[in-house]
Motif scaffolding. Sequence first.
Motif, mmCIF file in Angstrom:
data_model
loop_
_atom_site.group_PDB
_atom_site.id
_atom_site.type_symbol
_atom_site.label_atom_id
_atom_site.label_comp_id
_atom_site.label_asym_id
_atom_site.label_seq_id
_atom_site.Cartn_x
_atom_site.Cartn_y
_atom_site.Cartn_z
ATOM 1 N N UNK A 118 43.198 38.975 52.482
ATOM 2 C CA UNK A 118 43.332 38.094 51.452
ATOM 3 C C UNK A 118 41.914 38.036 50.789
ATOM 4 N N UNK A 119 42.095 38.115 49.159
ATOM 5 C CA UNK A 119 41.105 37.951 48.506
ATOM 6 C C UNK A 119 41.311 37.494 47.143
ATOM 7 N N UNK A 120 39.995 37.036 46.462
ATOM 8 C CA UNK A 120 40.018 36.334 45.248
ATOM 9 C C UNK A 120 39.560 37.457 44.455
ATOM 10 N N UNK A 121 40.604 37.633 43.414
ATOM 11 C CA UNK A 121 40.112 38.792 42.346
ATOM 12 C C UNK A 121 39.115 38.570 41.332
ATOM 13 N N UNK A 122 38.220 39.006 41.378
ATOM 14 C CA UNK A 122 37.093 39.106 40.301
ATOM 15 C C UNK A 122 37.327 40.081 39.161
#
Length: 729
Positions: free
Chosen positions: A270-274
């Motif tokens: 899981x990741x936060x897109x930047x």
Amino acid sequence: MAPPDWQSAIEIHPVDWVCPTGPFWLAGWVTSAANLVPVDVRAWLGPRPFLGLCGLPRPDREAAARGQAGPPHAGFTFLIQPVSGARTLRIEVCDQHGRWTEIFHRAVTSSGTSAPAPPPPPDSQALLGLLRARHARPDEDGAALAREVATAAHIGTFAVLPSPPFHGALEQIAAVAAVQYDHLLVSGWIAHREQRILGLTAFLDSASPLPLVHGLARPDADAVFPGLVDGASSRFAGFLPVPAQLPRPLALRIFARLADGRQELVFLHRFQPAVVSGRGTDLPEFSPVTFARAAWDLRRAGWSGGWSVMRSAWQEYRTGAPAHRLPRPITDPAPNPSAAHRVVLVTHNLNREGAPLIACELALYLAALPGWSVRVVSPEDGPLRTTLTAAGLPVTLVDAAPLLTAADDVHHARALDRMSADPVWAGADVVIANTMVAAWAIHLAARLRRPSLLYVHESVAARRFFALQLPSAAIRRIEQAFTLATRVAFSARAAQGAHAALAGRGHFRVLPGWIEVSHIRAYAAAHTPGELRHAHGLPADAIIFANIGSLLPRKGQHVFLAAIARLRQLVPETTPLRFLLVGAKEGPDAYTDLLRHTLATQSLPGVQLFPQTPDAYAFFQLADVCVCSSLEEAFPRVVLEAAAFGRSIVSTQVDGIPEILAEDEAWLVPPGDAERLAQAMFAALQAHLRGDRTRAQKAQATVTARFDATRLLPLHADLIRTVAAVPFH
């Protein structure tokens, strides 16, 4: 009871719904008869939320629901941590439209003694996340989006990594991952001890399988884990479109298909897109009203960011959002044309690449002016050092890392004190910093009370460009350099858009880049296209389209290949076409590997890759049509050079390109549109076959008249004279 749109069941759960004292698993399935797709699942144990894993293969339920197996997969699972005092368990599913719906709710008994995990301290990312969510999903209720973002700020989750008999790793993706031009570049390696892996499939939602390229060379895998099947060819890569409408964080899931037919989940990350690309559209246009509404909705959802957090979010929104308008053009008074100055020019490296080459040419020109002296400073050595020293220019290598990466102002001030004591700066009239990476030199000039000039070649804001490279304090200092500099120079008016929020002092200037027209003419006179084609093994009668520049997502070569595939459908097979990609890097590179795989697996005859070369002029001269497929370009020299060589040009119309050529001088198309690019290439081909060189001749006349170094370099010297004449304040 589940609503009509969803059918579901919980098959694995605690005995009698008594939650144990340690972590436990929940698992089940969910399907929809209304064509809804489960893209994420969330469980609530009392007040604490947990993200799960959905889209797991369940052929029994999929076949029953849709008459066939395959995605969207129906299975889901959770790893739940104990929550003291919890009395209810709820499960929600998110569909492809970003809507959360409760599908399960029942009472539970909590035997745990642990307290709920405290939420992390509020930071600016929650507020920015809500601004992004409202921009991507404008039709949804703002309060509901605020609750979603507030929940995600402290939600629990888990990861899946390869376990024996699998071995492997994801690379270059952390909790925050770079999104370039709405895509995620994925790379890593995976192998099995007993079976061959026949393929890898990634999902960023549950309905869209995204095949990865697997089988790339990874020679060190066998050395670390001996005995793997195909370990030496276990590397994978992918360039995956990122869905804008889905809740954050996103879940990347990768499944391996084994030789025995099984599909196994090998990665869940899981990741936060930047968004780090210059053309990122993740934030709405800057508006105080939009900001205030988002902050109000988020506070009502339980977010409690204080003044410092609000101020940080405001600054990031102000500098990262699309500009409402560009800075007003301002012209400086004419400087003293005879003034000579001592210049220290700082570049971020000395490689043969865009910005350092510009710095080198500027330094050589200034040093040749009567009375001027120039010293070049760089943190990194490179081949341009030889060019500069051969011309008599001193080059000094320095350690700038403490200045660029200092995590706080105290360490930054100490680093400034140490650097300012270096005699290299003694007597300088002007300090020039070339690119944002060299912006530390502007702070140094301020410490020395010297006027300074910042050349900005990046058409992307500092907060995007450095988001995953530098701490927030270091990024803030780069933004401060824009305001500390006496002047900030851009090569194109459009390039100011990413930095417009920092233009309050009226000190931004636009001064185009240049090319050496005399050098191009001399090269063209000394080398015929036929000679160069023969030297590079290219047929003399081919019609050659050349895409020249480093292979990077920013350059859009994947769009170029898609356009070639479409062009091939429009042109008779007998037409002798060749397509060149010039700029392949040495060694493993995920993006280059993907381009190579496209060439190897698709029917694209006539396409060739050439390595990076110091003799790029050869490819301009031997080409018939030059194609610039870039998704972001402040002021590309390749377009200038193609025009100066008299080549027909097909280009995307991004950033500063329309400031170079007009519609009647090149075929200009929107970025990222392979169909439009193919149509433009087809039009250029037809013009070539007719012998129509109207556009090429107009472009050549424009570029040689407006962008020749003999015209523009004196203007850059005048800008430096202007900077030197401004008293430091």
